[in-house]
Write a protein that holds these residues in place. Structure first.
Motif, short mmCIF file in Angstrom:
data_model
loop_
_atom_site.label_atom_id
_atom_site.label_comp_id
_atom_site.label_asym_id
_atom_site.label_seq_id
_atom_site.Cartn_x
_atom_site.Cartn_y
_atom_site.Cartn_z
N VAL A 1 53.63 26.27 61.30
CA VAL A 1 53.30 24.93 60.82
C VAL A 1 51.86 24.89 60.31
CG1 VAL A 1 53.04 22.49 61.46
CG2 VAL A 1 54.90 23.87 62.45
N THR A 2 51.69 24.43 59.08
CA THR A 2 50.37 24.14 58.55
C THR A 2 50.08 22.66 58.78
OG1 THR A 2 50.53 25.85 56.85
CG2 THR A 2 48.91 24.12 56.50
N VAL A 3 49.09 22.38 59.58
CA VAL A 3 48.77 21.01 59.99
C VAL A 3 48.08 20.26 58.87
CG1 VAL A 3 47.43 19.63 61.62
CG2 VAL A 3 48.61 21.70 62.41
N GLU A 4 48.55 19.03 58.63
CA GLU A 4 47.92 18.15 57.63
C GLU A 4 47.28 16.93 58.28
OE1 GLU A 4 50.85 17.30 54.68
OE2 GLU A 4 50.79 19.33 53.84
N SER A 5 47.91 16.41 59.34
CA SER A 5 47.31 15.27 60.05
C SER A 5 47.74 15.29 61.50
CB SER A 5 47.70 13.94 59.40
OG SER A 5 49.08 13.66 59.57
N ARG B 1 51.96 27.47 70.22
CA ARG B 1 50.70 28.19 70.26
C ARG B 1 49.87 27.93 69.00
NH1 ARG B 1 52.76 34.06 72.67
NH2 ARG B 1 53.89 33.17 74.47
N PHE B 2 48.61 28.32 69.07
CA PHE B 2 47.66 28.07 67.99
C PHE B 2 47.26 29.38 67.34
CE2 PHE B 2 47.11 25.13 71.50
CZ PHE B 2 47.28 23.90 70.88
N ARG B 3 47.42 29.46 66.04
CA ARG B 3 46.83 30.58 65.31
C ARG B 3 45.39 30.22 64.97
NH1 ARG B 3 50.10 32.86 60.38
NH2 ARG B 3 50.99 34.15 62.04
N ASP B 4 45.19 28.98 64.58
CA ASP B 4 43.87 28.42 64.31
C ASP B 4 44.02 26.91 64.28
OD1 ASP B 4 44.64 27.65 61.55
OD2 ASP B 4 44.54 29.80 61.17
N ALA B 5 42.94 26.21 63.96
CA ALA B 5 42.95 24.75 64.02
C ALA B 5 43.90 24.11 63.01
CB ALA B 5 41.54 24.21 63.80
N LYS B 6 44.35 24.88 62.04
CA LYS B 6 45.26 24.34 61.03
C LYS B 6 46.68 24.91 61.13
CE LYS B 6 44.42 22.24 57.66
NZ LYS B 6 44.59 20.80 57.32
N THR B 7 46.93 25.77 62.12
CA THR B 7 48.21 26.46 62.18
C THR B 7 48.80 26.47 63.58
OG1 THR B 7 47.33 27.95 60.47
CG2 THR B 7 49.44 28.54 61.48
N LEU B 8 50.04 26.00 63.71
CA LEU B 8 50.77 26.05 64.97
C LEU B 8 51.93 27.03 64.83
CD1 LEU B 8 51.02 22.24 65.84
CD2 LEU B 8 49.30 23.89 66.61
N LEU B 9 52.27 27.70 65.93
CA LEU B 9 53.37 28.66 65.96
C LEU B 9 54.39 28.22 67.00
CD1 LEU B 9 51.20 31.92 65.97
CD2 LEU B 9 52.26 30.81 63.97
N ILE B 10 55.66 28.11 66.58
CA ILE B 10 56.70 27.59 67.46
C ILE B 10 57.89 28.53 67.47
CG2 ILE B 10 58.18 25.62 67.98
CD1 ILE B 10 56.29 24.05 65.97
N PRO B 11 58.25 29.11 68.61
CA PRO B 11 59.43 29.97 68.66
C PRO B 11 60.70 29.12 68.55
CG PRO B 11 58.59 29.61 70.88
CD PRO B 11 57.61 28.96 69.95
N ASP B 12 61.66 29.61 67.79
CA ASP B 12 62.94 28.89 67.72
C ASP B 12 63.86 29.47 68.79
OD1 ASP B 12 64.68 26.94 66.40
OD2 ASP B 12 65.91 28.70 65.97
#
Length: 209
Positions: free
Chosen positions: A141-145, A67-78
Motif C-alpha cells: 500500500v502506498t499511503v496518500e492520507s 508492517r511498515f516499509r517506510d512512512a509511505k508504504t504498508l505491507l499486508i500479507p494476504d
C-alpha cells in the motif's frame, strides 16, 4: 422522501463549520503516532472498487501483522480466506483502497487511504511466514492520507463493552444461513447446515494460515 441531490442541499443540513482539528489530523504519511495505532491493531476493513462493484473485506491477525516499509508504504500479507478474491481482483482493476483500523479498547479508529499493488515476491512473502505457511501474495500500500476518526461511533455502539457481546445461539449460524439459501434454489442441492456447523470450528483452526 426528501431526497438530497446537491452539495448545497447537503451543506444546508450541516451549517456548522468543520472543526480545525478535523483538518489538522489528516496527513499524507504514517507518523509515529499513527504507526503505534496500526501496530496495535489486530483488525481492519479493506474497501476496494472494481468492474463488478464495491467490496469491503475484513482483515485480521495478531497485532503487528500490518508492517511498515517506510512512512509511505504498508505491507499486508494476504492470509487464507474463501478464495473469492474479490478485493484482490478489484485492486488489479482499480488500485485505490480505503482501510479502517480498529484497536480493541481504544475509542478512536484510524483511516488510511491510498493505492495498492499485489506482490508475489518470494523474499517479501517469506517475511510473513506464520505457522510454517506463506501468504500467496502481499498487498503493498502506498499511503496518500491518514487520519484518526473520533470515538463517537465506538462510544455510541458501546463496542468494547464485554457485557454487550451477543450470545451466538440467538443468531443464525453459518450452516443455517447456507441451508436456508440453498433450500430456496431448486437448482442447488440443499446444504447440510448441521454438518457444516459441526465441522466449522476445527476447519477454521486448521486453515488459519
Amino acid at each position: 422522501m426528501s431526497t438530497i441531490s446537491s452539495v448545497e442541499a447537503l451543506a444546508a443540513l450541516y451549517p456548522n463549520p468543520v472543526a480545525p482539528a478535523s483538518i489538522a489530523k489528516e496527513i499524507d504519511h504514517v507518523d509515529d503516532n499513527y504507526a503505534a495505532l496500526i501496530a496495535a491493531s489486530p483488525f481492519f476493513v479493506l474497501a476496494t472498487n472494481g468492474p463488478e462493484g464495491l467490496d469491503c473485506s475484513p482483515r485480521g491477525d495478531m497485532p503487528g501483522f500490518v508492517r511498515f516499509r517506510d512512512a509511505k508504504t504498508l505491507l499486508i500479507p494476504d492470509r487464507r480466506g474463501n478464495n473469492r478474491l474479490d478485493s484482490l481482483k478489484n485492486i488489479l482493476f482499480d488500485p485505490r483502497i480505503g482501510m479502517l483500523f480498529l484497536v480493541p479498547g481504544y475509542g478512536e479508529t484510524l483511516r488510511v487511504n491510498g493505492t495498492a499493488l499485489l506482490s508475489s515476491d518470494p523474499e517479501l512473502c517469506g517475511q510473513f511466514e506464520m505457522a510454517g505457511k506463506l501468504p500467496a501474495c502481499v498487498i503493498v500500500v502506498t499511503v496518500e492520507s491518514v487520519y484518526f476518526q473520533c470515538s463517537r461511533a465506538v462510544v455510541r455502539a458501546d463496542l468494547w463493552n464485554p457485557s454487550t457481546q451477543v450470545d451466538r445461539r440467538r443468531l443464525p449460524s453459518a450452516g443455517q444461513i447456507l441451508r436456508d439459501i440453498t433450500a430456496k434454489n431448486v437448482e442447488v442441492e440443499t446444504f447440510d447446515g448441521e454438518a457444516y456447523d459441526k465441522a466449522l470450528p476445527e476447519r477454521v483452526k486448521a486453515t488459519l494460515y
